[in-house]
Design an enzyme around this catalytic site. Structure first.
Site, PDB file in Angstrom:
ATOM      1  N   CYS A  84     -18.644   2.752  -5.772  1.00  0.00           N
ATOM      2  CA  CYS A  84     -17.215   2.809  -6.098  1.00  0.00           C
ATOM      3  C   CYS A  84     -16.420   2.303  -4.899  1.00  0.00           C
ATOM      4  O   CYS A  84     -16.797   2.545  -3.766  1.00  0.00           O
ATOM      5  CB  CYS A  84     -16.854   4.277  -6.385  1.00  0.00           C
ATOM      6  SG  CYS A  84     -15.107   4.599  -6.567  1.00  0.00           S
ATOM      7  N   CYS A  87     -13.135   5.018  -2.018  1.00  0.00           N
ATOM      8  CA  CYS A  87     -13.165   5.535  -0.641  1.00  0.00           C
ATOM      9  C   CYS A  87     -13.972   4.565   0.218  1.00  0.00           C
ATOM     10  O   CYS A  87     -14.899   3.942  -0.276  1.00  0.00           O
ATOM     11  CB  CYS A  87     -13.866   6.888  -0.580  1.00  0.00           C
ATOM     12  SG  CYS A  87     -13.032   8.192  -1.480  1.00  0.00           S
ATOM     13  N   CYS A 166     -14.963  13.289  -8.967  1.00  0.00           N
ATOM     14  CA  CYS A 166     -14.366  12.543  -7.860  1.00  0.00           C
ATOM     15  C   CYS A 166     -13.953  13.551  -6.799  1.00  0.00           C
ATOM     16  O   CYS A 166     -13.082  14.394  -7.048  1.00  0.00           O
ATOM     17  CB  CYS A 166     -13.164  11.736  -8.323  1.00  0.00           C
ATOM     18  SG  CYS A 166     -12.347  10.915  -6.945  1.00  0.00           S
ATOM     19  N   GLN A 290       4.384  11.681  -4.349  1.00  0.00           N
ATOM     20  CA  GLN A 290       3.297  11.553  -3.370  1.00  0.00           C
ATOM     21  C   GLN A 290       2.014  12.199  -3.888  1.00  0.00           C
ATOM     22  O   GLN A 290       2.055  13.303  -4.421  1.00  0.00           O
ATOM     23  CB  GLN A 290       3.710  12.225  -2.059  1.00  0.00           C
ATOM     24  CG  GLN A 290       4.920  11.598  -1.406  1.00  0.00           C
ATOM     25  CD  GLN A 290       4.593  10.291  -0.677  1.00  0.00           C
ATOM     26  OE1 GLN A 290       3.466   9.824  -0.704  1.00  0.00           O
ATOM     27  NE2 GLN A 290       5.598   9.713  -0.067  1.00  0.00           N
ATOM     28  N   GLU A 340      17.415   2.930  -3.909  1.00  0.00           N
ATOM     29  CA  GLU A 340      16.076   2.624  -4.443  1.00  0.00           C
ATOM     30  C   GLU A 340      16.241   1.638  -5.589  1.00  0.00           C
ATOM     31  O   GLU A 340      17.181   1.730  -6.363  1.00  0.00           O
ATOM     32  CB  GLU A 340      15.437   3.935  -4.928  1.00  0.00           C
ATOM     33  CG  GLU A 340      14.182   3.797  -5.740  1.00  0.00           C
ATOM     34  CD  GLU A 340      13.039   3.167  -4.981  1.00  0.00           C
ATOM     35  OE1 GLU A 340      12.545   2.133  -5.454  1.00  0.00           O
ATOM     36  OE2 GLU A 340      12.655   3.691  -3.915  1.00  0.00           O
ATOM     37  N   ASP A 388      11.502   3.852   4.515  1.00  0.00           N
ATOM     38  CA  ASP A 388      10.127   4.104   4.075  1.00  0.00           C
ATOM     39  C   ASP A 388       9.765   2.976   3.098  1.00  0.00           C
ATOM     40  O   ASP A 388       9.716   3.179   1.892  1.00  0.00           O
ATOM     41  CB  ASP A 388      10.055   5.479   3.397  1.00  0.00           C
ATOM     42  CG  ASP A 388       8.634   5.850   2.986  1.00  0.00           C
ATOM     43  OD1 ASP A 388       7.714   5.056   3.251  1.00  0.00           O
ATOM     44  OD2 ASP A 388       8.441   6.928   2.388  1.00  0.00           O
ATOM     45  N   CYS A 415       3.462   2.773   5.578  1.00  0.00           N
ATOM     46  CA  CYS A 415       2.101   2.928   5.055  1.00  0.00           C
ATOM     47  C   CYS A 415       1.247   1.724   5.445  1.00  0.00           C
ATOM     48  O   CYS A 415       0.144   1.558   4.947  1.00  0.00           O
ATOM     49  CB  CYS A 415       2.120   3.107   3.536  1.00  0.00           C
ATOM     50  SG  CYS A 415       2.906   1.727   2.689  1.00  0.00           S
TER      51      CYS A 415
END
Length: 463
Positions: A84, A87, A166, A290, A340, A388, A415
């Site tokens: 997968c 991760c 998962c 989030q 936004e 952000d 991020c």
């Protein structure tokens, strides 16, 4: 001029010692100074590697055998980790993951921002870096006439049917997906076949409020009708008392986008609720929220600490989403303005402000790049600006407007360390000074890292 020879050939098997990690988490080893990037290799390890690609300046390898293992190597708890792509870091100790993320941020601060002197603090990690995700979107397929759910194999659209669970998902989400699959299978609801563009059930999406344990199940189908809807609802709600909402979403397009335009609540409430710190949030099927609320709290508390907001301060929150940071800031500021581009997010932000009795936050739909100059023209002079942005970072014009608005402080939540470093350079050249950077691990076991940075306006001393 002769071409410099590459010291390795494709398909060759070599022995390599790893010296470092890339920001994706791949091991880096060198053959006569020529770097090879190898997934799952760890610094200090000696390994047998097959060369899969040999470009002019660097190559890629496949790990065949670890001859000498690092003490930072751990056994991944997930049974399909190596198939997968979700991760990338389960094979390394959590300490090494946090260290790798700090080093990644230090590296871009040096190479891109040219700010070697700015302190990059150790990454703030989780006490328990598993089962943190509060939202899952699981594709549905068929195998031997039975429904299967699982993520796609790396670089493919084949569902990994042997996926038992998962390990970064909330357990309630995991169990809810299994239940939907089991019940839908018994009722004879067909999976969507993307090659033939037929069938019914495309994805199962589940969201759970971390603090409230309220669950929303979203069933995404190709068809306008959900077959056996009543039986499905009855069985799900009888099995799971924590299910507060069941939603049907229709996506009849041949697309990789998961949600379609049409969304209808078929049972229960339109929203589930969750809290981060003191603030309560309403979450609908399409809300952006989030995925790791405990770490979001860590991130926002740091942003709040850096912002040093006084009771008379005006704050602008650019890219405010559903108002998550804005509402935290509003607890301390005189007034907060949020902007936004997504209209649904702004209506969620207004509703969340109401839900928490917050009256000093104002939200506007629009592109931050366009709204900010307009605010400036209206005479808005914020004391603090919080940004952000998405992964691509901020537009140059937008950064220019921030500089012209002359806030005392800028808090930049990012991020993507590379675009953060690029933007910090522009703000530095515009008269701001980067004080410190705090990496936060929002997505353990993956190579993503979130950062919060504070800049202050440089004081110009008059001669």
């Amino acid at each position: 001029m002769g071409k410099q020879a590459v010291p390795v050939k494709k398909n060759e098997t070599i022995t390599l010692t790893f010296e470092d990690l890339t920001h994706e988490g791949n091991g880096v080893g060198k053959v006569d100074g020529y770097p090879l990037f190898v997934p799952y290799g760890l610094p200090g390890e000696e390994a047998t590697v097959k060369v899969v690609k040999a470009n002019k300046n660097f190559g890629f390898g496949k790990l065949l055998e670890v001859k000498q293992s690092s003490d930072q190597r751990v056994e991944p708890p997930c049974n399909v980790y190596y198939q997968c792509g979700g991760c990338q870091l389960q094979h390394m100790s959590y300490d090494l993951q946090l260290q790798m993320k700090q080093n990644q941020v230090k590296s871009v601060m040096r190479k891109i921002a040219h700010l070697d002197h700015v302190p990059v603090h150790p990454t703030l990690g989780m006490e328990d870096p598993w089962r943190y995700r509060n939202k899952v979107q699981m594709p549905v397929g068929e195998h031997d006439g039975e429904l299967i759910t699982g993520f796609y194999r790396k670089r493919s659209h084949d569902i990994i049917s042997e996926m038992e669970t998962c390990v970064i998902q909330d357990e309630l989400n995991d169990r809810s997906v299994h239940a939907v699959r089991r019940i839908a299978n018994r009722l004879g609801i067909k999976a969507y076949d993307e090659k033939a563009d037929r069938g019914v059930l495309r994805h199962i999406m589940v969201r759970t409020g971390r603090e409230t344990n309220e669950t929303m199940i979203v069933l995404i189908t190709r068809t306008d009708k959900l077959p056996h809807q009543e039986e499905l609802i009855r069985e799900l709600t009888e099995t799971f008392p924590h299910v507060k909402s069941i939603v049907h979403n229709v996506n009849n397009k041949r697309t990789n986008v998961i949600l379609g335009r049409k969304t209808k609540v078929i049972w229960g409430e339109e929203y589930i609720y969750d809290t981060i710190g003191e603030i309560k949030f309403a979450i609908s099927a399409k809300s952006f929220y989030q995925v790791n609320p405990p770490q979001t709290k860590v991130l926002y508390e740091k942003a709040l600490e850096y912002a040093q907001i006084g009771a008379n301060d005006t704050v602008v929150d650019a890219y405010c989403g559903i108002g998550t940071i804005s509402l935290f800031l509003a607890q301390q500021a005189k007034k907060v303005y949020g902007v936004e581009v997504v209209p649904e997010a702004i209506s969620d932000a207004k509703m969340n402000a109401k839900l928490n009795g917050i009256t000093n936050a104002e939200f506007v739909v629009g592109e931050a790049e366009k709204v900010m100059p307009w605010w400036k023209a209206q005479g808005l002079r914020p004391d603090v600006i919080v940004v952000d942005p998405p992964r691509k970072g901020c537009e140059v014009d937008f950064l220019q407007t921030i500089i012209e608005m002359e806030p005392k402080r800028i808090v930049y939540v990012s991020c993507n360390p590379s675009t953060l470093a690029r933007d910090l350079r522009i703000l530095e050249d515009g008269g701001y000074e980067t004080k410190e950077v705090q990496p936060v691990d929002m997505f353990p076991q993956t190579n993503h890292v979130e950062c919060v940075t504070v800049l202050e306006k440089k004081v110009v001393t008059k001669q």
